[in-house]
Design an enzyme around this catalytic site. Sequence first.
Site, mmCIF file in Angstrom:
data_model
loop_
_atom_site.group_PDB
_atom_site.id
_atom_site.type_symbol
_atom_site.label_atom_id
_atom_site.label_comp_id
_atom_site.label_asym_id
_atom_site.label_seq_id
_atom_site.Cartn_x
_atom_site.Cartn_y
_atom_site.Cartn_z
ATOM 1 C CB CYS A 50 -3.269 12.070 -12.060
ATOM 2 S SG CYS A 50 -1.521 12.443 -12.392
ATOM 3 C CG HIS A 57 -2.606 17.146 -13.601
ATOM 4 N ND1 HIS A 57 -1.631 17.663 -12.779
ATOM 5 C CD2 HIS A 57 -3.193 18.199 -14.216
ATOM 6 C CE1 HIS A 57 -1.642 18.978 -12.862
ATOM 7 N NE2 HIS A 57 -2.572 19.336 -13.734
ATOM 8 C CE LYS A 112 -3.159 0.052 3.159
ATOM 9 N NZ LYS A 112 -3.916 0.275 4.405
ATOM 10 C CB CYS A 157 0.427 13.570 -7.600
ATOM 11 S SG CYS A 157 -0.094 12.571 -9.010
HETATM 12 FE FE1 FES Z 1 -0.791 14.035 -10.723
HETATM 13 FE FE2 FES Z 1 -0.668 16.634 -11.151
HETATM 14 S S1 FES Z 1 -2.201 15.550 -10.141
HETATM 15 S S2 FES Z 1 0.764 15.126 -11.694
#
Ligand code: FES
Length: 75
Positions: free
Chosen positions: A42, A55, A23, A40
């Site tokens: 993404c 992203h 995890k 982040c």
């Molecule tokens: Fe993942 Fe910006 S939210 S690089």
Amino acid sequence: FCPHGRPIPSAVVNRNILKSNPKVVDFIDIEDISEKAVLCRCWRSKNWPYCDGSHAKHNNDVGDNVGPVIVQRKN
Ligand code: FES
């Protein structure tokens, strides 16, 4: 399919980050955040857990709309 009509390619969110860990959990001490931290969401950043702008390519590639969470201090 996503709202843009494109197929959702995979149920796996995390494709590259710390895959040997069961995890992925990150801790950031509040004391270490000077003005703001851009985190982040993404799972494509090469500067995990911080956003590096990846992203934008992810959203363009798959029709997603994810972006970072920004933690900021109030003055
Ligand atoms: Fe993942 Fe910006 S939210 S690089």
